[in-house]
Enzyme design. Structure first.
Site, PDB file in Angstrom:
ATOM      1  N   ARG A   5     -25.183 -13.303  -4.295  1.00 22.85           N
ATOM      2  CA  ARG A   5     -26.398 -12.472  -3.780  1.00 22.85           C
ATOM      3  C   ARG A   5     -27.719 -12.989  -4.269  1.00 22.85           C
ATOM      4  O   ARG A   5     -28.718 -13.110  -3.745  1.00 22.85           O
ATOM      5  CB  ARG A   5     -26.356 -11.079  -4.057  1.00 22.85           C
ATOM      6  CG  ARG A   5     -25.125 -10.045  -3.404  1.00 22.85           C
ATOM      7  CD  ARG A   5     -25.283  -8.855  -3.677  1.00 22.85           C
ATOM      8  NE  ARG A   5     -24.054  -8.151  -3.068  1.00 22.85           N
ATOM      9  CZ  ARG A   5     -23.156  -7.503  -3.563  1.00 22.85           C
ATOM     10  NH1 ARG A   5     -22.926  -7.179  -4.834  1.00 22.85           N
ATOM     11  NH2 ARG A   5     -22.134  -6.725  -2.561  1.00 22.85           N
ATOM     12  N   ARG A  38     -10.670   6.682  -5.793  1.00 20.57           N
ATOM     13  CA  ARG A  38     -11.889   7.095  -5.493  1.00 20.57           C
ATOM     14  C   ARG A  38     -12.784   8.161  -6.158  1.00 20.57           C
ATOM     15  O   ARG A  38     -12.210   8.963  -6.460  1.00 20.57           O
ATOM     16  CB  ARG A  38     -12.231   7.329  -3.782  1.00 20.57           C
ATOM     17  CG  ARG A  38     -11.863   6.052  -2.867  1.00 20.57           C
ATOM     18  CD  ARG A  38     -12.083   6.224  -1.507  1.00 20.57           C
ATOM     19  NE  ARG A  38     -11.452   5.219  -0.734  1.00 20.57           N
ATOM     20  CZ  ARG A  38     -11.907   5.271   0.628  1.00 20.57           C
ATOM     21  NH1 ARG A  38     -12.495   6.326   1.236  1.00 20.57           N
ATOM     22  NH2 ARG A  38     -11.634   4.144   1.341  1.00 20.57           N
ATOM     23  N   ASP A  80       0.866  -1.241  -0.086  1.00 18.51           N
ATOM     24  CA  ASP A  80       0.018   0.084   0.022  1.00 18.51           C
ATOM     25  C   ASP A  80       0.880   1.120   0.122  1.00 18.51           C
ATOM     26  O   ASP A  80       2.137   1.048   0.340  1.00 18.51           O
ATOM     27  CB  ASP A  80      -0.990   0.126   1.269  1.00 18.51           C
ATOM     28  CG  ASP A  80      -2.018   0.844   1.055  1.00 18.51           C
ATOM     29  OD1 ASP A  80      -3.252   0.645   0.812  1.00 18.51           O
ATOM     30  OD2 ASP A  80      -1.913   2.089   1.344  1.00 18.51           O
ATOM     31  N   ASP A  98       2.076   3.803   7.315  1.00 17.66           N
ATOM     32  CA  ASP A  98       1.784   3.578   8.635  1.00 17.66           C
ATOM     33  C   ASP A  98       0.430   2.667   8.910  1.00 17.66           C
ATOM     34  O   ASP A  98       0.766   1.789   9.669  1.00 17.66           O
ATOM     35  CB  ASP A  98       1.449   4.953   9.406  1.00 17.66           C
ATOM     36  CG  ASP A  98       2.718   5.888   9.746  1.00 17.66           C
ATOM     37  OD1 ASP A  98       3.796   5.164   9.862  1.00 17.66           O
ATOM     38  OD2 ASP A  98       2.411   7.114   9.697  1.00 17.66           O
ATOM     39  N   LYS A  99      -0.474   2.812   7.978  1.00 14.66           N
ATOM     40  CA  LYS A  99      -1.776   2.016   8.152  1.00 14.66           C
ATOM     41  C   LYS A  99      -1.291   0.618   7.520  1.00 14.66           C
ATOM     42  O   LYS A  99      -1.775  -0.422   8.255  1.00 14.66           O
ATOM     43  CB  LYS A  99      -2.671   2.370   7.065  1.00 14.66           C
ATOM     44  CG  LYS A  99      -3.942   1.602   6.905  1.00 14.66           C
ATOM     45  CD  LYS A  99      -5.024   2.014   6.186  1.00 14.66           C
ATOM     46  CE  LYS A  99      -6.313   0.960   5.897  1.00 14.66           C
ATOM     47  NZ  LYS A  99      -6.495   0.409   6.994  1.00 14.66           N
ATOM     48  N   HIS A 142     -20.407  -6.441 -14.332  1.00 13.51           N
ATOM     49  CA  HIS A 142     -20.459  -6.135 -12.740  1.00 13.51           C
ATOM     50  C   HIS A 142     -21.024  -4.952 -12.645  1.00 13.51           C
ATOM     51  O   HIS A 142     -20.217  -3.740 -12.226  1.00 13.51           O
ATOM     52  CB  HIS A 142     -19.144  -6.531 -12.358  1.00 13.51           C
ATOM     53  CG  HIS A 142     -19.314  -5.995 -10.581  1.00 13.51           C
ATOM     54  ND1 HIS A 142     -20.097  -6.563  -9.564  1.00 13.51           N
ATOM     55  CD2 HIS A 142     -18.547  -5.114  -9.963  1.00 13.51           C
ATOM     56  CE1 HIS A 142     -20.027  -6.190  -8.483  1.00 13.51           C
ATOM     57  NE2 HIS A 142     -19.053  -5.145  -8.633  1.00 13.51           N
ATOM     58  N   ARG A 175     -17.838   9.488 -14.750  1.00 18.62           N
ATOM     59  CA  ARG A 175     -17.336   7.943 -14.708  1.00 18.62           C
ATOM     60  C   ARG A 175     -16.080   7.972 -15.712  1.00 18.62           C
ATOM     61  O   ARG A 175     -14.993   7.170 -15.175  1.00 18.62           O
ATOM     62  CB  ARG A 175     -18.354   6.817 -15.194  1.00 18.62           C
ATOM     63  CG  ARG A 175     -17.826   5.532 -15.060  1.00 18.62           C
ATOM     64  CD  ARG A 175     -18.780   4.641 -15.711  1.00 18.62           C
ATOM     65  NE  ARG A 175     -18.460   3.180 -15.389  1.00 18.62           N
ATOM     66  CZ  ARG A 175     -19.126   2.296 -16.055  1.00 18.62           C
ATOM     67  NH1 ARG A 175     -20.096   2.590 -17.071  1.00 18.62           N
ATOM     68  NH2 ARG A 175     -18.905   1.061 -15.858  1.00 18.62           N
ATOM     69  N   ASP A 224     -21.818 -11.162  -7.118  1.00 21.07           N
ATOM     70  CA  ASP A 224     -23.415 -10.780  -7.490  1.00 21.07           C
ATOM     71  C   ASP A 224     -24.297 -12.094  -7.677  1.00 21.07           C
ATOM     72  O   ASP A 224     -25.348 -12.224  -7.233  1.00 21.07           O
ATOM     73  CB  ASP A 224     -23.235 -10.337  -9.040  1.00 21.07           C
ATOM     74  CG  ASP A 224     -22.466  -9.047  -8.979  1.00 21.07           C
ATOM     75  OD1 ASP A 224     -22.963  -8.046  -9.493  1.00 21.07           O
ATOM     76  OD2 ASP A 224     -21.223  -9.148  -8.749  1.00 21.07           O
TER      77      ASP A 224
END
Length: 350
Positions: free
Chosen positions: A186, A116, A69, A73-74, A210, A123, A183
């Site tokens: 579900r 994000r 990553d 720290d994370k 998807h 899009r 999917d």
């Protein structure tokens, strides 16, 4: 950041004293010069990445899990948090680094990292930012693990699996996306809930994108080996098409509902990806609806499009795609789904 992991050096000056605890038996042969271990790398330690890593760890699917990553720290915190549970888990080496060299020699590389969406962002602009991100991520991953299976989980998964395939230089059978595996789970849950049966007894697939243009294969659904729609028709049991459409809509909206309630999805995708990892690394030859190169299959033409099809998976990645019979309506919907993805891909310029 230097690669972090557990230390075996407890003696003076970092001396490895582990050999002092055990004495070899008489006549024992020396240990093999080469050992076969299974290594899985997870790129991105957000909610999804860590749910995947944690599920893989508890299911004892790897000898080594490498975490990567950009947030050191994370990253170290997540690694330590998993390592501290060692007494309750299978023996697995867990390492972390911001450097992709940590992933070298992986059998399976799982990519969850992605940009994000900014409020109001189109899009296409989001895709362009993800393309720039993948241009930095994918080449070093494939270079360091040229025999690995590359699995994309980042969304939009179909287009980004295509991007990863183009950037990696890997053969198409070794680049897949998590696709509609979740999917379909579900879908099976909702059908099982309606019929009051166990979801594991329901055979049902979601194909295509998807996303909003996904295709529910009602014509091939079976419960306990009994084809549902033909059973209803044969026994003159009425059903409404609107009810079927409502179930499919619930599948599509499922993730949005979870995100609206808890802020993100994690556990279901963690189990879904671990399920795929087990099939691949244990060479189980099971069929999963995952994102694959679909050109020439089910009448899909027009370019190198990646979307979800029921696919047999094993140690070499994609072993083949099942030849399911689709109704005319399902076939048309699948073609439309493919064109939707191709239209987006054409705007990326790769």
């Amino acid at each position: 950041m230097h690669k972090s992991g557990s230390s075996q050096a407890l003696g003076p000056g970092g001396l490895d004293i582990s050999q002092s605890f055990f004495k070899p038996i008489h006549g024992a042969s020396p240990p093999p010069t080469t050992t076969r271990t299974t290594k899985i790398s997870v790129i991105g330690v957000g909610n999804v990445g860590m749910a995947i890593a944690q599920t893989i760890l508890t299911q004892d699917l790897a000898d080594e899990i490498a975490l990567v990553d950009v947030n050191p720290d994370k990253l170290r915190g997540e690694m330590l948090d998993l390592q501290h549970a060692a007494a309750f888990l299978p023996r697995t080496t867990i390492t972390s680094s911001t450097d992709y060299s940590n992933t070298v020699g992986s059998d399976l590389v799982i990519v969850t990292a992605g940009a994000r969406q900014i409020p109001g962002e189109s899009r296409l602009n989001l895709l362009q930012r993800n393309l720039a991100l993948f241009s930095k991520i994918i080449p070093p991953l494939s270079a360091g693990s040229p025999e690995a299976i590359l699995m994309i989980v980042s969304n939009p998964v179909d287009v980004l699996t295509y991007v990863a395939w183009k950037l990696s230089g890997l053969p198409a059978n070794r680049v897949i996306g998590s696709g509609t595996n979740l999917d379909s789970s579900r879908f099976r849950f909702l059908i099982a809930d309606h019929l009051d049966v166990n979801a594991q007894d329901v055979q049902a697939y979601i194909m295509g994108e998807h996303g909003d243009s996904s295709v529910a294969l009602w014509s091939s659904i079976s419960v306990g080996g009994v084809p549902i729609l033909s059973f209803l028709e044969r026994n003159q049991i009425a059903y409404e098409k609107q009810t079927l459409e409502k179930i499919h809509k619930e599948v599509i909206q499922g993730a949005y509902e979870v995100i609206g309630l808890k802020g993100y999805t994690s556990w279901a995708i963690g189990y879904s990806v671990a399920n795929l990892a087990r099939t691949i690394l244990r060479d189980q030859h099971k069929v999963h609806p995952v994102t694959v190169l679909a050109k020439g299959l089910y009448g899909i033409e027009g370019g190198d499009v990646f979307l979800s099809l029921p696919t047999q998976l094993g140690r070499n990645g994609v072993l083949g795609v099942t030849n399911l019979h689709l109704s005319d309506e399902e076939s048309q919907q699948l073609q439309k789904s493919a064109m939707t993805i191709l239209e987006v891909q054409s705007q990326l310029g790769i």
